[in-house]
Design an enzyme around this catalytic site. Structure first.
Site, mmCIF file in Angstrom:
data_model
loop_
_atom_site.group_PDB
_atom_site.id
_atom_site.type_symbol
_atom_site.label_atom_id
_atom_site.label_comp_id
_atom_site.label_asym_id
_atom_site.label_seq_id
_atom_site.Cartn_x
_atom_site.Cartn_y
_atom_site.Cartn_z
ATOM 1 C CD GLU A 439 51.311 43.280 44.040
ATOM 2 O OE1 GLU A 439 50.965 42.655 43.015
ATOM 3 O OE2 GLU A 439 50.836 44.391 44.354
ATOM 4 C CG HIS A 445 44.378 34.432 39.671
ATOM 5 N ND1 HIS A 445 43.474 35.464 39.769
ATOM 6 C CD2 HIS A 445 43.753 33.483 38.918
ATOM 7 C CE1 HIS A 445 42.374 35.149 39.122
ATOM 8 N NE2 HIS A 445 42.522 33.948 38.578
#
Length: 651
Positions: A439, A445
């Protein structure tokens, strides 16, 4: 539109809500292969932990283990104020309808769309994450519903934009693409132009919209059959007790150390589906027929090409995946022989694929220890990435522990303009540590994407979404294997990793090949009878598992229970994402800084270009076999290490 909530957008090709990542809130997309009836590999024989006598209330969780949603809105009054502003912006959209033939008006409309999206996203994300803290809390149930209605209202208000632009003459659209004042929207306009060939006349589009509810019937019927109407018989567990079989319990039975338990559950499952084979074949065939209809109506060469078109993925990406995995099947056969040896059976059956290969190995890892270990494992990504990770750990991005009413599972989410968030339900074990690093891969990202792209270009596609998270897992696995000196621990980790390759690359590719075959047969005018579907599926199992596996007759009915087949040509993304991540990890570990720089460039790119181009610029060309071949080389090394441990004397 990129900010539409997941319930509206994830079922559409190429659609994704803001800041979406694996396991994100209300999910309409197929489950990741690590869950559900895709039957992915769990951690091998994860010890069953004692369940707490009482789950704590939200107020009883220490503040340092709760996320800080005040970073989005300080209080309800701030949310209400922004809600009012969003409503005003939505009302102003009507003034642009019928005026988009002028570049200045189109630019202003795009700016308004971004402004609306920015505010609606913040409102929606905050309301739903507050709801997920305690789903029984009525205040945030109501707020979640209010934000949902607002997002639908915004979508309706701006629904004229794309059709109006696409109705413009070709030369006008070309002029807009070249116009400097529309430069921030060049990619959007190019994408509109690309889609134009498959947009029909106003009347035809209206007709297709009207049959939309009918086209969802196969999926709805399958879902009702599979989840509501199917009743499974009772089977005996390891204690000899008769227990009713269910979707949720099936994988637990297949993990049993007793082969008789595994066999009985396996046969009971597929006997049940076999009794409905004609209905289920008709339902799947209807879904394929629907796809063929839309491909022909929208002038695509095939259903496969229509399905890939949304993300602008070349057909070669799909065919290369299948061809390269075919070339690597000897590795799968080798792993099956190793599995047979570890299980100590004369024949390896389909119901033995999830049986634990190593003795129970309990790795107790607290959340604070998990943070330290993941940070250490991600050091190959460089100092800047490490600082961002620590910022996430220290600045209350993560909601750590289960509490009464909290949403189950794990996800990464957030709104543009604030940092990302991660929801966990952490347990002190290895699985939870892998969930944390997964996660945080999604979160970082989004962190890099949002920090380097404007709102419109920040959201990455589903095709890219699993790369960053899976890369983090690959680096964590590499770190744990290098650090481990315990034979038992190392075998435990290697069997977990090997089964990830089996379920996420080989199994999902087999699913993808099955979809390709049945659609091609339908496009050629052939009937998809239950006998034909079972014959195709059984043949693929023989091909993928090899002569060392006893491919039980019952497995021919497995096609009937895979929900992914009703979201056609989706599952290949699991295999390509895993392969791309493994390729990135190998490059980073082999090359060092040059590969790290390319990877960080990938994270920073968001959705500013087509997915295939973003990956290619970073050094992973999914239109070639190379990334899959690199992943297979890692799989081969995992098998080699396992073989050496199996053949070495026990401690």
């Amino acid at each position: 539109m990129k900010w539409l909530p997941v319930l509206l957008s994830l079922t559409l090709l190429g659609g994704a809500p803001p800041r979406i990542a694996a396991g994100a809130p209300p999910a309409a997309a197929p489950a990741h292969p690590a869950s559900g009836s895709a039957d992915a590999a769990p951690l091998p024989n994860l010890p069953r932990r004692a369940i707490m006598s009482q789950v704590p209330k939200r107020s009883e969780t220490a503040p340092e283990y709760r996320w800080k949603l005040e970073d989005i809105f300080a209080d309800q009054a701030a949310w209400d104020k922004e809600y009012g502003k969003a409503k005003e912006l939505i009302r102003s959209a009507a003034a642009f309808q019928g005026t988009l033939s002028e570049a200045s008006r189109l630019k202003a409309c795009f700016e308004l769309e971004d402004d609306i999206g920015y505010h609606v996203e913040r409102l929606y994300v905050f309301a739903n994450m507050k709801h997920h803290e305690d789903t029984a809390e009525p205040q945030y149930q109501a707020l979640s519903e209010k934000s949902q209605k607002l997002s639908v209202e915004a979508g309706e208000a701006l629904s004229f934009l794309t059709p109006e632009v696409l109705a413009l003459p070709e030369e006008k659209l070309e002029a807009f693409i070249a116009d400097p004042q529309l430069a921030p929207y060049k990619h959007t306009l190019e994408e509109m132009k690309r889609q134009k060939a498959h947009v029909l006349s106003k009347n035809e589009e209206s007709l297709l919209a009207q049959v939309g509810n009918i086209s969802s019937a196969p999926n709805t019927i399958f879902s009702m059959l599979n989840n509501a109407d199917l009743k499974f018989p009772k089977v005996r567990n390891e204690q000899g007790e008769e227990v009713e079989l269910s979707h949720g319990r099936y994988i637990e039975f297949l993990e049993s150390r007793d082969q008789n338990v595994r066999r009985e559950a396996f046969k009971a499952m597929y006997d049940t589906y076999g009794k409905l084979k004609n209905t289920l074949a008709s339902t799947l065939s209807a879904n394929v027929t629907k796809n063929v209809f839309y491909a022909k109506a929208r002038k695509y060469p095939s259903v496969l090409e229509m399905s890939l078109y949304g993300d602008n993925i070349p057909k070669t990406v799909y065919t290369n995946l299948i061809d390269t995995v075919h070339g690597s099947l000897p590795l799968m056969y080798r792993y099956m022989e190793l599995r047979k040896k570890l299980l100590g059976v004369d024949e390896l059956h389909m119901y033995d694929l999830f049986a634990p290969l190593v003795d129970e190995f309990d790795m107790k890892i607290t959340f604070d220890e998990a943070k330290k270990i993941t940070a250490e494992s991600l050091k190959p990504l460089g100092e800047d990435y490490g600082k961002a990770l620590q910022q996430g750990y220290s600045d209350s991005w993560i909601d750590v522990y289960e509490n009464e009413g909290k949403r189950s599972g794990a996800y990464s989410w957030g709104a543009y303009g604030t940092h990302p968030y991660v929801l966990l339900n952490h347990k002190d074990n290895l699985n939870s540590m892998f969930t944390l690093t997964h996660e945080m891969g999604h979160a970082l990202h989004s962190f890099y994407s949002d920090g380097n792209q404007k709102y419109r270009d920040a959201q990455y596609t589903i095709f890219l979404a699993e790369v960053a998270s899976t890369l983090n897992e690959a680096l964590l696995m590499d770190h744990l294997l290098k650090k481990s000196t315990d034979r038992k621990e190392k075998m435990y980790l290697l069997t977990y990793y090997a089964d990830q390759f089996r379920t996420t690359v080989f199994r999902q590719t087999m699913f993808a090949e099955f979809e390709k075959i049945i659609h091609e047969k339908a496009e050629a005018g052939e009937s998809l009878t239950p006998q034909e579907l079972s014959k195709i599926y059984y043949g693929l199992n023989e091909l993928y598992y090899g002569k060392g596996m006893t491919v039980d007759k019952d497995i021919e009915m497995e096609w009937a229970r895979i929900p992914h087949f009703y979201n056609s040509f989706y599952v290949y993304k699991y295999a390509t994402g895993f392969s791309a991540a493994t390729s990135f990890a190998k490059q980073i570990l082999d090359e060092g800084q040059p590969a790290v720089d390319r990877y960080l460039g990938f994270l920073k790119s968001g959705g500013s270009d087509f997915s295939i181009n973003i990956l290619r610029k970073a050094g992973v060309d999914m239109s070639s076999p190379e990334p899959i071949e690199q992943a297979m080389s890692v799989f081969e090394d995992v098998i080699r290490q396992l073989e050496e441990l199996v053949d070495s004397p026990s401690e």
